[in-house]
Design a protein around this motif. Structure first.
Motif: not given
Length: 153
Positions: A22-41
């Protein structure tokens, strides 16, 4: 002496696997969101903490909630401010204090979370209200305990 609440090794192993996955998937999800927002996780999660507060928040409180050092949070706030997501404002009750105010008021990024919301709805619909109460108790306890351990670390 054992109690009915002792956790057998196989149960602990299974739940450890679920938590890691769950943690790994959450990190991957938020990494994608952050990337689309132009931010780091890390910046995206600190922005999330600021957005979930009841109003402007101190850098110290972001540090407490995130487990980051105050120096690291200063860098996060600098980057969020430069990207236009937050601004620093004086505390109206104590002009010596600086607060972080979220400036992102539109819903430019709401669509990034639609899939996660639908997944949550789909999964929760598989459980009865009584089962959801147990899941809620588990999640609240896990969050409180984990947050305490992360902050104390």
């Amino acid at each position: 002496m054992t109690s009915e609440h002792d956790v057998p090794a196989d149960v602990l192993e299974r739940f450890s696997f679920y938590a890691r996955e769950s943690s790994a998937l959450t990190i991957l999800f938020h990494s994608r969101v952050a990337e689309q927002m132009g931010l780091s996780p890390t910046d995206e999660k600190c922005l999330d903490l600021a957005m979930r507060s009841d109003g402007p928040i101190t850098a110290g409180r972001i540090a407490e909630l995130s487990g980051l050092s105050t120096g690291a949070v200063t860098g996060v706030i600098d980057r969020l401010e430069k990207a236009g997501y937050v601004r620093r404002v004086r505390d109206p009750h104590d002009r010596r204090k600086v607060l972080v105010e979220v400036t992102l008021v539109d819903d430019r990024f709401g669509h990034l979370f639609t899939g996660a919301q639908e997944t949550l709805r789909e999964v929760l619909s598989l459980f009865t209200p009584d089962e959801r109460d147990v899941l809620e108790r588990y999640n609240k306890t896990m969050i409180e305990t984990f947050r305490r351990r992360v902050i104390e670390a």
